[in-house]
Scaffold this motif. Structure first.
Motif, short mmCIF file in Angstrom:
data_model
loop_
_atom_site.label_atom_id
_atom_site.label_comp_id
_atom_site.label_asym_id
_atom_site.label_seq_id
_atom_site.Cartn_x
_atom_site.Cartn_y
_atom_site.Cartn_z
N SER A 32 0.88 -1.17 0.00
CA SER A 32 0.00 0.00 0.00
C SER A 32 0.91 1.22 0.00
O SER A 32 1.80 1.33 0.86
CB SER A 32 -0.88 -0.01 1.26
OG SER A 32 -1.26 1.30 1.60
N THR A 33 0.70 2.12 -0.93
CA THR A 33 1.57 3.31 -0.97
C THR A 33 1.44 4.12 0.31
O THR A 33 2.41 4.71 0.79
CB THR A 33 1.25 4.19 -2.20
OG1 THR A 33 -0.15 4.51 -2.20
CG2 THR A 33 1.63 3.48 -3.50
N ASN A 34 0.24 4.15 0.90
CA ASN A 34 0.07 4.89 2.16
C ASN A 34 0.94 4.27 3.26
O ASN A 34 1.65 4.98 3.98
CB ASN A 34 -1.39 4.83 2.62
CG ASN A 34 -2.19 6.04 2.20
OD1 ASN A 34 -1.95 6.59 1.13
ND2 ASN A 34 -3.17 6.42 2.99
N GLN A 57 -0.94 -2.37 -6.20
CA GLN A 57 -0.88 -2.57 -4.75
C GLN A 57 -1.43 -3.96 -4.43
O GLN A 57 -2.47 -4.36 -4.97
CB GLN A 57 -1.74 -1.52 -4.03
CG GLN A 57 -1.25 -0.09 -4.21
CD GLN A 57 -2.09 0.90 -3.42
OE1 GLN A 57 -1.57 1.70 -2.66
NE2 GLN A 57 -3.40 0.85 -3.59
N ARG A 61 -5.46 0.09 0.61
CA ARG A 61 -6.42 0.39 1.68
C ARG A 61 -7.41 1.46 1.26
O ARG A 61 -7.03 2.46 0.65
CB ARG A 61 -5.69 0.90 2.92
CG ARG A 61 -4.82 -0.16 3.57
CD ARG A 61 -4.24 0.40 4.83
NE ARG A 61 -3.47 -0.61 5.52
CZ ARG A 61 -2.94 -0.43 6.73
NH1 ARG A 61 -3.10 0.72 7.35
NH2 ARG A 61 -2.26 -1.39 7.30
N GLY A 62 -8.67 1.25 1.65
CA GLY A 62 -9.69 2.26 1.43
C GLY A 62 -10.20 2.80 2.76
O GLY A 62 -9.73 2.38 3.83
N LEU A 77 -2.53 5.31 -8.37
CA LEU A 77 -2.42 4.89 -6.97
C LEU A 77 -1.25 5.65 -6.39
O LEU A 77 -0.09 5.32 -6.67
CB LEU A 77 -2.16 3.38 -6.87
CG LEU A 77 -3.10 2.46 -7.67
CD1 LEU A 77 -2.53 1.06 -7.78
CD2 LEU A 77 -4.49 2.43 -7.03
N ALA A 78 -1.50 6.69 -5.63
CA ALA A 78 -0.41 7.57 -5.19
C ALA A 78 -0.66 8.08 -3.78
O ALA A 78 -1.82 8.28 -3.37
CB ALA A 78 -0.27 8.75 -6.14
N SER A 79 0.43 8.26 -3.05
CA SER A 79 0.35 8.83 -1.70
C SER A 79 1.33 9.98 -1.58
O SER A 79 2.43 9.93 -2.13
CB SER A 79 0.67 7.76 -0.65
OG SER A 79 -0.27 6.71 -0.72
N LYS A 127 -18.85 6.79 -8.36
CA LYS A 127 -17.53 6.99 -7.73
C LYS A 127 -16.39 6.74 -8.72
O LYS A 127 -16.30 5.72 -9.37
CB LYS A 127 -17.37 6.07 -6.52
CG LYS A 127 -16.02 6.27 -5.83
CD LYS A 127 -16.05 5.86 -4.38
CE LYS A 127 -14.68 6.03 -3.73
NZ LYS A 127 -14.69 5.86 -2.27
N VAL A 131 -10.02 9.25 -1.43
CA VAL A 131 -8.85 9.81 -0.75
C VAL A 131 -8.82 9.22 0.66
O VAL A 131 -9.85 9.12 1.33
CB VAL A 131 -8.95 11.35 -0.69
CG1 VAL A 131 -7.82 11.94 0.15
CG2 VAL A 131 -8.92 11.93 -2.10
N LEU A 132 -7.62 8.83 1.08
CA LEU A 132 -7.45 8.23 2.41
C LEU A 132 -6.26 8.88 3.11
O LEU A 132 -5.14 8.84 2.59
CB LEU A 132 -7.20 6.72 2.28
CG LEU A 132 -6.95 5.97 3.57
CD1 LEU A 132 -8.21 5.93 4.43
CD2 LEU A 132 -6.47 4.56 3.29
C1 BTN Z 1 -11.63 5.34 -0.37
O1 BTN Z 1 -11.97 4.31 0.23
O2 BTN Z 1 -12.45 6.00 -1.01
C2 BTN Z 1 -10.20 5.82 -0.33
C3 BTN Z 1 -9.34 5.01 -1.25
C4 BTN Z 1 -7.88 5.44 -1.26
C5 BTN Z 1 -7.03 4.53 -2.10
C6 BTN Z 1 -5.63 5.03 -2.26
S1 BTN Z 1 -4.74 4.18 -3.54
C7 BTN Z 1 -3.25 4.93 -3.03
C8 BTN Z 1 -3.27 4.96 -1.51
N1 BTN Z 1 -2.75 3.71 -0.97
C9 BTN Z 1 -3.68 3.01 -0.32
O3 BTN Z 1 -3.50 1.91 0.23
N2 BTN Z 1 -4.84 3.66 -0.36
C10 BTN Z 1 -4.74 4.93 -1.04
#
Ligand code: BTN
Length: 259
Positions: A32-34, A57, A61-62, A77-79, A127, A131-132
């Motif tokens: 996960s980039t986050n 990834q 994660r959402g 897919l970016a953080s 959708k 953003v997370l």
């Molecule tokens: C949502 O649930 O609406 C937020 C989704 C966010 C996804 C991005 S993809 C890049 C970054 N890395 C992750 O694991 N999640 C966020």
């Protein structure tokens, strides 16, 4: 990708020209980039405005502990790491949402791209991106964005219906970072002006399973959504008619749509 192969942090991605101040790193695959960016920031390996972008990834994660999945090389897919954090950290997520909105509109002016509370993007009502954000112990904030470019899960939208070159993901990201830099200092009024949720009849789905229907009237200074709940749902003993939500999924309802 783990911290032990940290050499990649010293090799910024040169596939695109990035706006000044941003250092962008690219990996083919990561969990996960986050998470990886948060770990690197915790170890002090990276600084303010470091960006990590991945083609794929394995454990994306959402929000609300959901997964965020996409095939390799399909989507953005970016953080982004922010060590310079404003007093109201949620402003960072609002900024990233607004920058994503502007970038998506720039490449698809023919689509109706909107911002839905808290920071989802919709394309023609469906959708498109999420953003997370997460805060680490140092106080730094990581904000991740996932935008469906070439693939979307069932019920979601993608930005491009036709073939779209894989390398162009970098162009979208570069556009997004440029729009981020162009946002004004007072972000709250810009965010509220661009938030399609305000004035809409909405269903707010809470993590508890409860849902509430009403009209979204505003977002307060803490980024929370204010909803005037439909009269039928409010009894004399229950919560006041205007409710405040800091978390939840929002569905924009058409005026005649049943709740
Ligand atoms: C949502 O649930 O609406 C937020 C989704 C966010 C996804 C991005 S993809 C890049 C970054 N890395 C992750 O694991 N999640 C966020």
């Amino acid at each position: 990708m783990s911290g032990t192969d940290g050499i990649w942090w010293r090799e910024p991605w040169t596939a695109a020209t990035w706006p000044p101040a941003w250092t962008v790193h690219h990996v083919a695959e990561t969990t996960s980039t986050n998470v990886v960016l948060a770990d690197a920031a915790s170890r002090g390996e990276v600084g303010d405005r470091t960006v990590l972008v991945a083609d794929h990834q394995t454990a994306g994660r959402g929000r609300l502990d959901r997964r965020w999945d996409a095939p390799a090389q399909a989507n953005l897919l970016a953080s982004m790491l922010f060590t310079d954090v404003p007093p109201d950290p949620f402003e960072l997520t609002q900024r990233v949402g607004l920058a994503g909105l502007a970038a998506a509109r720039a490449v698809r002016p023919d689509r109706r791209i909107e911002l839905k509370w808290p920071n989802d993007l919709l394309a023609d009502g469906v959708k498109l991106a999420g953003v997370l954000a997460q805060r680490i112990t140092s106080g730094a904030v990581i904000v991740g964005i996932g935008m469906n470019l070439r693939w979307a899960p069932p019920g979601a939208a993608r930005l491009f219906d036709d073939a779209y070159p894989a390398e162009s993901t970098a162009t979208i990201l570069s556009t997004l970072l440029g729009f981020y830099d162009a946002l004004p200092a007072d972000i709250g009024s810009v965010y509220r002006a661009d938030l399609a949720t305000i004035g809409q009849r909405v269903r707010v789905e809470l993590p508890s399973g409860e849902h509430v229907v009403g009209v979204a009237v505003d977002v307060d200074h803490d980024g929370r959504l204010l909803v005037d709940v439909d009269r039928g749902q409010v009894s004399r003993e229950s919560a006041p008619e205007r409710r405040v939500f800091d978390v939840g999924d929002v569905v924009h309802l058409r005026p005649a749509e049943p709740a």
